[in-house]
Design a protein around this motif. Structure first.
Motif, PDB file in Angstrom:
ATOM      1  N   LYS A 102       6.171  17.075   0.784  1.00 33.95           N
ATOM      2  CA  LYS A 102       4.773  17.296   1.189  1.00 33.95           C
ATOM      3  C   LYS A 102       4.352  16.310   2.272  1.00 33.95           C
ATOM      4  O   LYS A 102       3.475  16.580   3.065  1.00 33.95           O
ATOM      5  N   ALA A 103       4.936  15.105   2.242  1.00 36.78           N
ATOM      6  CA  ALA A 103       4.536  14.077   3.212  1.00 36.78           C
ATOM      7  C   ALA A 103       5.666  13.079   3.399  1.00 36.78           C
ATOM      8  O   ALA A 103       6.558  12.963   2.557  1.00 36.78           O
ATOM      9  N   PHE A 104       5.602  12.363   4.523  1.00 38.14           N
ATOM     10  CA  PHE A 104       6.584  11.313   4.802  1.00 38.14           C
ATOM     11  C   PHE A 104       5.895   9.958   4.813  1.00 38.14           C
ATOM     12  O   PHE A 104       4.838   9.794   5.426  1.00 38.14           O
ATOM     13  N   LEU A 105       6.535   9.002   4.142  1.00 34.65           N
ATOM     14  CA  LEU A 105       6.067   7.616   4.218  1.00 34.65           C
ATOM     15  C   LEU A 105       7.178   6.846   4.909  1.00 34.65           C
ATOM     16  O   LEU A 105       8.330   6.885   4.472  1.00 34.65           O
ATOM     17  N   MET A 106       6.854   6.172   5.998  1.00 34.56           N
ATOM     18  CA  MET A 106       7.897   5.472   6.758  1.00 34.56           C
ATOM     19  C   MET A 106       7.555   3.997   6.850  1.00 34.56           C
ATOM     20  O   MET A 106       6.483   3.633   7.332  1.00 34.56           O
ATOM     21  N   THR A 134       0.843  -1.204   0.000  1.00 39.82           N
ATOM     22  CA  THR A 134       0.000   0.000   0.000  1.00 39.82           C
ATOM     23  C   THR A 134       0.877   1.252   0.000  1.00 39.82           C
ATOM     24  O   THR A 134       0.656   2.191  -0.770  1.00 39.82           O
ATOM     25  N   LEU A 135       1.899   1.246   0.856  1.00 38.80           N
ATOM     26  CA  LEU A 135       2.780   2.413   0.973  1.00 38.80           C
ATOM     27  C   LEU A 135       3.521   2.664  -0.340  1.00 38.80           C
ATOM     28  O   LEU A 135       3.672   3.813  -0.775  1.00 38.80           O
ATOM     29  N   ARG A 136       3.975   1.574  -0.973  1.00 33.66           N
ATOM     30  CA  ARG A 136       4.720   1.724  -2.235  1.00 33.66           C
ATOM     31  C   ARG A 136       3.830   2.278  -3.342  1.00 33.66           C
ATOM     32  O   ARG A 136       4.291   3.021  -4.198  1.00 33.66           O
ATOM     33  N   MET A 137       2.536   1.942  -3.293  1.00 35.79           N
ATOM     34  CA  MET A 137       1.618   2.509  -4.299  1.00 35.79           C
ATOM     35  C   MET A 137       1.443   4.007  -4.057  1.00 35.79           C
ATOM     36  O   MET A 137       1.352   4.795  -4.992  1.00 35.79           O
ATOM     37  N   ILE A 138       1.389   4.393  -2.785  1.00 33.81           N
ATOM     38  CA  ILE A 138       1.237   5.826  -2.471  1.00 33.81           C
ATOM     39  C   ILE A 138       2.501   6.582  -2.884  1.00 33.81           C
ATOM     40  O   ILE A 138       2.433   7.701  -3.410  1.00 33.81           O
ATOM     41  N   ALA A 139       3.660   5.923  -2.694  1.00 37.47           N
ATOM     42  CA  ALA A 139       4.930   6.578  -3.029  1.00 37.47           C
ATOM     43  C   ALA A 139       5.157   6.670  -4.533  1.00 37.47           C
ATOM     44  O   ALA A 139       5.948   7.493  -4.997  1.00 37.47           O
ATOM     45  N   ALA A 146       7.490   8.391  -8.971  1.00 38.11           N
ATOM     46  CA  ALA A 146       7.798   8.663  -7.559  1.00 38.11           C
ATOM     47  C   ALA A 146       8.493  10.013  -7.369  1.00 38.11           C
ATOM     48  O   ALA A 146       8.126  10.798  -6.488  1.00 38.11           O
ATOM     49  N   ALA A 147       9.493  10.286  -8.196  1.00 40.42           N
ATOM     50  CA  ALA A 147      10.309  11.499  -8.012  1.00 40.42           C
ATOM     51  C   ALA A 147       9.478  12.768  -8.176  1.00 40.42           C
ATOM     52  O   ALA A 147       9.838  13.823  -7.655  1.00 40.42           O
ATOM     53  N   ALA A 148       8.347  12.666  -8.879  1.00 44.04           N
ATOM     54  CA  ALA A 148       7.537  13.867  -9.137  1.00 44.04           C
ATOM     55  C   ALA A 148       6.402  14.018  -8.126  1.00 44.04           C
ATOM     56  O   ALA A 148       5.545  14.884  -8.269  1.00 44.04           O
ATOM     57  N   ARG A 149       6.384  13.182  -7.090  1.00 43.79           N
ATOM     58  CA  ARG A 149       5.267  13.257  -6.119  1.00 43.79           C
ATOM     59  C   ARG A 149       5.599  14.119  -4.904  1.00 43.79           C
ATOM     60  O   ARG A 149       4.745  14.406  -4.093  1.00 43.79           O
ATOM     61  N   ASP A 150       6.864  14.425  -4.715  1.00 50.53           N
ATOM     62  CA  ASP A 150       7.266  15.254  -3.580  1.00 50.53           C
ATOM     63  C   ASP A 150       6.893  14.616  -2.240  1.00 50.53           C
ATOM     64  O   ASP A 150       6.389  15.274  -1.338  1.00 50.53           O
ATOM     65  N   ILE A 151       7.103  13.304  -2.184  1.00 49.12           N
ATOM     66  CA  ILE A 151       6.852  12.558  -0.947  1.00 49.12           C
ATOM     67  C   ILE A 151       8.167  11.882  -0.565  1.00 49.12           C
ATOM     68  O   ILE A 151       8.838  11.323  -1.430  1.00 49.12           O
TER      69      ILE A 151
END
Ligand code: ATP
Length: 365
Positions: free
Chosen positions: A153-157, A45-50, A72-77
């Motif tokens: 914009k956000a952090f995914l951990m 799920t996290l990888r899809m968001i990233a 991914a690089a263009a999502r600013d996450i």
């Protein structure tokens, strides 16, 4: 910062569905944890968001904008992994500033941003140290710094504390939450550790076999689990389950089994009277000579101020959290009374919580 929303997000690998249709919104500035056992679909799920994995179906929205097919690089996450892949030949400042250097930012600006990030993480004194000389916790702080310095914009951990020992993980949990409160960054945090999720998150999504079982605050999830899976996964020891063959209909307030009749919260939903399971947390049990549920003490585990006393009853083994000052003998016959307003009823066939008067609708679903 940003709001993250996923709509009907699904991922299959050939015939296998790793993530069933998921729907949730992480409000701007919120700390959201995805909690569940290994293999339940958290990382996918996290990888899809990233943007590291393409969904089979569904959408990812960042501040209302559909970014499902954006790379991914263009999502600013920013993505923070368990394995802190730092550059060993660079010092701490070099590691933190590296993403800005790659962006072509001027040295002076990089220097300012790195100093500001180090101040937020309280690692200014380490800026000129070699990363190979750092402790696990400090390396994790540097990895966080490298993610923060871009001001995403956000952090995914993804299990960022998994490599640390238990004592240090606990310390880092409070540091991470403190950091979150200071920078107010939207965060999605993946973990299989209930203590991490409960201690840090505003909202937790509990996952099981690719499905979200429940989304709620830590307290809702603990007090009003939506399913037996959630009730069993959260809490140490977990919730006790006592199975009753006789069912309950809407409006009923007691359950009978053999010669036992027990008061329960009023059922507030229409249901066929199938077998049900009574859920009770260990801290909502007391010893009482006159209590109708009787059993023999199987064991007692001393935990300082409290002890976990296990009792074998006709309904299964029950764990009670009792004051350590209470003297209990192995093999002794005891009566158990339950705080009826804290009981949770489950449908034995589906495992879903039954709506009752003590909890109403909130937290279920
Ligand atoms: P863990 O904490 O162990 O990483 P998780 O909850 O994060 O678990 P995922 O890594 O999302 O789980 O994996 C979910 C399921 O999807 C697992 O059964 C896994 O084997 C499977 N899976 C993940 N990636 C792939 C892939 N690329 N190809 C096939 N199956 C995969």
């Amino acid at each position: 910062m940003a709001e993250i929303r996923v709509e009907n997000l699904r991922k299959s690998f050939d015939q296998f569905t790793a993530v069933e249709r998921s729907n949730f919104t992480v409000p701007d500035g919120s700390f959201f944890a995805m909690l569940g056992p290994s293999g339940c679909g958290k990382t996918t799920t996290l990888r899809m968001i990233a943007g590291l994995e393409l969904p089979t179906d569904g959408q990812v929205l960042l501040d209302g904008e559909d970014v499902t097919f954006r790379r991914a690089a263009a999502r600013d996450i920013a993505f923070v992994f368990q394995l802190f892949a730092l550059y060993p030949h660079m010092n701490v400042a070099g590691n933190i500033g590296f993403p800005l250097k790659c962006q072509g930012m001027r040295r002076r600006e990089i220097h300012e941003r790195v100093a500001e990030t180090a101040r937020l993480l309280r690692i200014e004194h380490l800026l000129s140290s070699k990363v190979s000389k750092l402790s696990g916790g400090d390396r994790q702080r540097v990895a966080l710094g490298r993610a923060m310095v871009r001001r995403p914009k956000a952090f995914l951990m993804d299990e960022p504390l998994g490599a640390l020992d238990a004592e240090f993980r606990h310390l880092m949990c409070s540091e991470l939450r403190d950091l979150h409160d200071r920078i107010n960054a939207t965060t999605i945090y993946v973990t299989h550790d209930q203590l991490e999720a409960m201690s840090m998150a505003d909202t937790i999504a509990v996952m099981n076999s690719g499905r979200i079982e429940q989304i709620g605050s830590p307290q809702q999830i603990y007090d009003r689990p939506a399913s037996m899976f959630v009730a069993d996964f959260i809490g140490s020891p977990p919730m006790n389950f006592l199975k009753f063959e006789s069912g309950l209909r809407a409006g009923e307030r007691s359950v009978s089994f053999r010669d036992l009749t027990l008061a329960v919260p009023e059922v507030r939903e229409e249901r066929a009277p199938g077998p049900l399971v009574l859920g009770v947390r260990p801290e909502h049990i007391r010893l009482s000579n006159s209590a109708p549920v009787r059993g023999r003490v199987f064991g007692a585990e001393y935990l300082g101020t409290t002890q976990i006393v296990t009792v074998d009853t006709a309904y299964g083994r029950v764990a009670a959290r009792l004051p350590s000052s209470l003297s209990v003998q192995i093999g002794e016959s005891v009566g158990l009374s339950f705080r009826s307003e804290r009981l949770v009823l489950f449908d034995a066939a589906s495992g879903s919580a039954i709506r009752t008067a003590n909890f109403g609708d909130a937290g279920h679903g």
